[in-house]
Design a protein around this motif. Structure first.
Motif, PDB file in Angstrom:
ATOM      1  N   TYR A  38       2.613   1.645   6.347  1.00 29.78           N
ATOM      2  CA  TYR A  38       1.858   0.650   5.590  1.00 29.78           C
ATOM      3  C   TYR A  38       0.859  -0.093   6.481  1.00 29.78           C
ATOM      4  O   TYR A  38      -0.155  -0.587   5.992  1.00 29.78           O
ATOM      5  CB  TYR A  38       2.808  -0.320   4.882  1.00 29.78           C
ATOM      6  N   VAL A  39       1.141  -0.162   7.777  1.00 25.88           N
ATOM      7  CA  VAL A  39       0.127  -0.676   8.702  1.00 25.88           C
ATOM      8  C   VAL A  39      -1.091   0.252   8.687  1.00 25.88           C
ATOM      9  O   VAL A  39      -2.251  -0.200   8.671  1.00 25.88           O
ATOM     10  CB  VAL A  39       0.703  -0.810  10.126  1.00 25.88           C
ATOM     11  N   GLY A  44      -6.538   1.417   6.703  1.00 22.98           N
ATOM     12  CA  GLY A  44      -7.351   2.252   5.816  1.00 22.98           C
ATOM     13  C   GLY A  44      -8.095   1.431   4.775  1.00 22.98           C
ATOM     14  O   GLY A  44      -9.268   1.707   4.461  1.00 22.98           O
ATOM     15  N   VAL A  45      -7.433   0.419   4.221  1.00 23.96           N
ATOM     16  CA  VAL A  45      -8.073  -0.471   3.243  1.00 23.96           C
ATOM     17  C   VAL A  45      -9.248  -1.218   3.885  1.00 23.96           C
ATOM     18  O   VAL A  45     -10.336  -1.347   3.299  1.00 23.96           O
ATOM     19  CB  VAL A  45      -7.046  -1.469   2.659  1.00 23.96           C
ATOM     20  N   ALA A  59      -9.562  -4.963  -2.265  1.00 23.06           N
ATOM     21  CA  ALA A  59      -9.048  -4.921  -0.893  1.00 23.06           C
ATOM     22  C   ALA A  59      -8.000  -6.010  -0.674  1.00 23.06           C
ATOM     23  O   ALA A  59      -6.938  -5.755  -0.081  1.00 23.06           O
ATOM     24  CB  ALA A  59     -10.195  -5.082   0.103  1.00 23.06           C
ATOM     25  N   ARG A  60      -8.283  -7.228  -1.115  1.00 19.89           N
ATOM     26  CA  ARG A  60      -7.315  -8.325  -0.969  1.00 19.89           C
ATOM     27  C   ARG A  60      -6.009  -7.997  -1.698  1.00 19.89           C
ATOM     28  O   ARG A  60      -4.916  -8.242  -1.191  1.00 19.89           O
ATOM     29  CB  ARG A  60      -7.902  -9.624  -1.519  1.00 19.89           C
ATOM     30  N   GLN A  61      -6.172  -7.466  -2.912  1.00 16.06           N
ATOM     31  CA  GLN A  61      -4.980  -7.151  -3.708  1.00 16.06           C
ATOM     32  C   GLN A  61      -4.111  -6.113  -3.003  1.00 16.06           C
ATOM     33  O   GLN A  61      -2.881  -6.239  -2.934  1.00 16.06           O
ATOM     34  CB  GLN A  61      -5.423  -6.644  -5.082  1.00 16.06           C
ATOM     35  N   GLN A  62      -4.757  -5.065  -2.491  1.00  8.95           N
ATOM     36  CA  GLN A  62      -4.002  -4.014  -1.797  1.00  8.95           C
ATOM     37  C   GLN A  62      -3.381  -4.535  -0.497  1.00  8.95           C
ATOM     38  O   GLN A  62      -2.245  -4.186  -0.161  1.00  8.95           O
ATOM     39  CB  GLN A  62      -4.933  -2.833  -1.502  1.00  8.95           C
ATOM     40  N   LEU A  63      -4.111  -5.372   0.235  1.00  9.93           N
ATOM     41  CA  LEU A  63      -3.584  -5.935   1.477  1.00  9.93           C
ATOM     42  C   LEU A  63      -2.342  -6.776   1.203  1.00  9.93           C
ATOM     43  O   LEU A  63      -1.328  -6.677   1.910  1.00  9.93           O
ATOM     44  CB  LEU A  63      -4.648  -6.779   2.182  1.00  9.93           C
ATOM     45  N   LEU A  64      -2.403  -7.632   0.186  1.00 12.65           N
ATOM     46  CA  LEU A  64      -1.244  -8.472  -0.157  1.00 12.65           C
ATOM     47  C   LEU A  64      -0.054  -7.616  -0.580  1.00 12.65           C
ATOM     48  O   LEU A  64       1.091  -7.907  -0.236  1.00 12.65           O
ATOM     49  CB  LEU A  64      -1.629  -9.450  -1.276  1.00 12.65           C
ATOM     50  N   ILE A  70       5.826  -4.629   3.535  1.00 13.54           N
ATOM     51  CA  ILE A  70       6.270  -4.686   4.932  1.00 13.54           C
ATOM     52  C   ILE A  70       7.299  -5.817   5.129  1.00 13.54           C
ATOM     53  O   ILE A  70       8.344  -5.611   5.757  1.00 13.54           O
ATOM     54  CB  ILE A  70       5.066  -4.886   5.878  1.00 13.54           C
ATOM     55  N   ILE A  71       7.000  -7.000   4.583  1.00 18.54           N
ATOM     56  CA  ILE A  71       7.916  -8.143   4.727  1.00 18.54           C
ATOM     57  C   ILE A  71       9.248  -7.850   4.032  1.00 18.54           C
ATOM     58  O   ILE A  71      10.324  -8.104   4.577  1.00 18.54           O
ATOM     59  CB  ILE A  71       7.270  -9.418   4.153  1.00 18.54           C
ATOM     60  N   GLY A  72       9.178  -7.277   2.831  1.00 19.48           N
ATOM     61  CA  GLY A  72      10.413  -6.945   2.100  1.00 19.48           C
ATOM     62  C   GLY A  72      11.258  -5.934   2.841  1.00 19.48           C
ATOM     63  O   GLY A  72      12.487  -6.085   2.939  1.00 19.48           O
ATOM     64  N   ALA A  73      10.591  -4.894   3.377  1.00 17.62           N
ATOM     65  CA  ALA A  73      11.332  -3.873   4.137  1.00 17.62           C
ATOM     66  C   ALA A  73      11.959  -4.474   5.385  1.00 17.62           C
ATOM     67  O   ALA A  73      13.097  -4.131   5.753  1.00 17.62           O
ATOM     68  CB  ALA A  73      10.388  -2.729   4.508  1.00 17.62           C
TER      69      ALA A  73
END
Length: 584
Positions: A38-39, A44-45, A59-64, A70-73
């Motif tokens: 996901y990094v 890529g985004v 882009a903002r939506q995909q980044l969030l 990542i935080i959940g994992a």
């Protein structure tokens, strides 16, 4: 790792928790693998936004979204890591508990000769330091080993699927590291053995020094003992540094090889990006994270090797004692009540550790309720007879019978439960006086304890202490005088109310008046009990039903007081000498 097979029974015992722990470990590592990919997607985004392929809002939506994943994992990985430690590490503590109990139980079953040929410090080190090293293998090593294995199994195929060429170059240093680890591990095994053996020597030295501190002070030996301690400390430092120097190779090698892998990823990945073979720089970032995720597992391989080597050495030392069978075996599983008849039939005995022949063709018989006094010079074999009755040793020749049955046929527990023994060297535990006496009868009341203390003529002394029966004794009863220790030891035997009393010169440290009072009380307490008294004083033999005199392991005189007094010999000479001393 053949020595560590001994732990398999414990792994089978806790298999369910281990399996759950392993599954949790795998789950925690799988969630950890989410972050690198996901990094790469985040980079890529950013690339697409910079190339105007997506709008800022998208882009903002995909980044969030990706950051949230990542935080959940990470949170889930942390949660499962916590559960992992609560299962596998707990299992290692259970195994440590069971192994210590197994070793201690085996220590107690081993025969008296074992303790004459092995040092206390070594015994202590094997049940403490060595078991601790084994625990590290049974818990942390398994936990980190599974983490490492999971990452390798999951991560390496994933890397080859995404970018085979980068993966090949990135993982090239690992075989080199494996060879180096194998070579270093062999050295670690040898040096770990030396360190563990040294720790036993150090424990023995410390134990003997502190136990004999009064002798050291009396002979002003502190400077010499300090020199010995410094020499041991220097030896220990040298051996530990030799081991540490080898262990120190792991992390530098790991950093070097991981650094080489990162250089390969950046260079090969950069070349492929420029050639259009990979679509995004995010792939390079992803692989750098993958390689660095392998940093800890690669480092752990070295640590695991060291832990396993140490555990192997320690378990081997533990197994050496666990494999030793007690010289005295219990040949009967059923209880065998003891009435108190004792027969020695041409008994001979040679101490196995020294080869000294202590008894030669000794024969006598004591009926239930009778009292036998054994006299003789030091080294004549008196105490040996008392050690043979409860089967602390087995005879070398002849036969001992209890109630007309060979003593070997009796249930060992039944035999020893029927005996109340007071050894020549009275041993008291670092506990209260009350509990030291209660050692002879677990459920004894304080009134019963006071009653036997009065019979042993020690009650007045105890009450004179500020805390009375709650006085805590120093190691081996050092708080008390020699005579007080003997009398507390007598009280401990009396409260047991056994069928057979064995008194081994237990009045040597008391004055004549106190001795006569105690003997009078013992005569009342031992009514109907078989009593064997070893002594150097005639006073113990006057009221005995039978008296034997030993010399160089043989019986040279036998009879009662009046019969022996009518004969010329050792008994009459001893009586006249002690009578003269008393009158003077």
């Amino acid at each position: 790792m053949k020595e560590l097979k001994h732990l398999n029974k414990y792994f089978r015992k806790y298999w369910f928790k281990l399996v759950i722990g392993i599954l949790i470990t795998i789950t925690a590592r799988v969630f950890q693998l989410v972050m690198p990919s996901y990094v790469a997607k985040i980079i890529g985004v950013v690339e697409k936004y910079l190339a105007a392929e997506v709008t800022e809002t998208v882009a903002r939506q995909q980044l969030l979204e990706y950051i949230g994943i990542i935080i959940g994992a990470a949170l889930l990985s942390g949660f499962f890591t916590f559960l992992m430690r609560q299962t596998i590490i707990n299992v290692s503590r259970y195994i440590e508990y069971d192994l210590k109990n197994e070793v201690f139980d085996h220590y107690q079953r081993l025969s008296l000769n074992f303790y004459k040929t092995n040092r206390t410090g070594d015994l202590m080190n094997r049940i403490s330091e060595d078991v601790t090293q084994v625990r590290m293998y049974a818990g942390p090593a398994i936990m980190y080993g599974m983490q490492t294995l999971t990452l390798f199994v999951c991560l390496i195929p994933l890397m080859f699927i995404k970018a085979p060429t980068i993966s090949f170059y990135a993982l090239t240093p690992l075989p080199v590291l494996s060879v180096l680890i194998y070579w270093i591990s062999r050295i670690i095994h040898k040096r770990s053995t030396r360190v563990q053996v040294f720790l036993s020597d150090l424990s023995t030295f410390a134990q003997e020094t502190f136990s004999g501190i009064s002798v050291i002070k009396a002979y002003v030996m502190e400077p010499q003992i300090n020199q010995q301690a410094q020499a041991l400390a220097l030896e220990g430092k040298t051996k530990s540094m030799d081991l540490a120097k080898v262990n120190a190779w792991f992390f530098p090698l790991m950093i070097l090889l991981i650094g080489v892998s990162n250089i390969f990823v950046i260079y090969i990945g950069g070349v492929q990006y420029l050639n259009g073979e990979i679509e995004s720089i995010g792939t390079i970032a992803e692989f750098i994270l993958y390689v660095n995720m392998l940093t800890w597992p690669v480092a752990i391989v070295g640590w695991l090797t060291s832990v396993v080597q140490r555990a192997e050495v320690s378990q081997k030392r533990i197994n050496e004692f666990l494999k030793q069978a007690p010289d005295i075996q219990n040949h009967s599983d059923v209880e065998t009540p003891v009435r108190g008849k004792i027969t020695f039939d041409n008994v001979g005995f040679i101490y196995p550790d020294t080869g000294i022949e202590a008894l030669k063709d000794v024969s006598f018989e004591i009926s239930p309720g009778e009292t036998l006094t054994i006299l003789g010079k030091t080294g004549s074999g008196k105490s040996t007879i008392l050690e043979l009755i409860p089967r602390l040793y087995d005879v070398s020749s002849g036969e001992i019978r209890i109630d007309d049955r060979p003593v070997e046929e009796l249930n060992l527990t039944s035999l020893r439960e029927a005996i109340g023994a007071v050894p020549q060297d009275a041993f008291l535990f670092s506990d209260t006086i009350e509990n030291n006496i209660r050692f002879g009868k677990e459920d004894a009341t304080l009134d019963e304890i006071r009653e036997v203390a009065k019979m042993a003529v020690v009650d007045t002394n105890i009450e004179g202490f500020s805390k009375g029966y709650q006085t805590v004794l120093g190691e081996r009863g050092i708080t008390l005088s020699g005579g007080q220790k003997q009398r507390v030891s007598i009280a401990r035997a009396l409260i047991k109310d056994p069928t057979i009393y064995l008194f081994d010169d237990c009045l040597s440290a008391v004055d004549t008046e106190t001795e006569e009072a105690i003997l009078s009380n013992l005569k009342k307490a031992s009514q109907g009990k078989t009593t064997v008294i070893v002594s150097h004083r005639i006073s113990s033999a006057i009221n005995a039903d039978k008296v034997i005199v030993l010399e160089n392991g043989r019986i040279i005189q036998a009879g009662n007081h009046d019969e022996l007094l009518a004969q010329e010999g050792y008994y009459k000479e001893l009586y006249i000498n002690q009578l003269s001393e008393k009158e003077s």
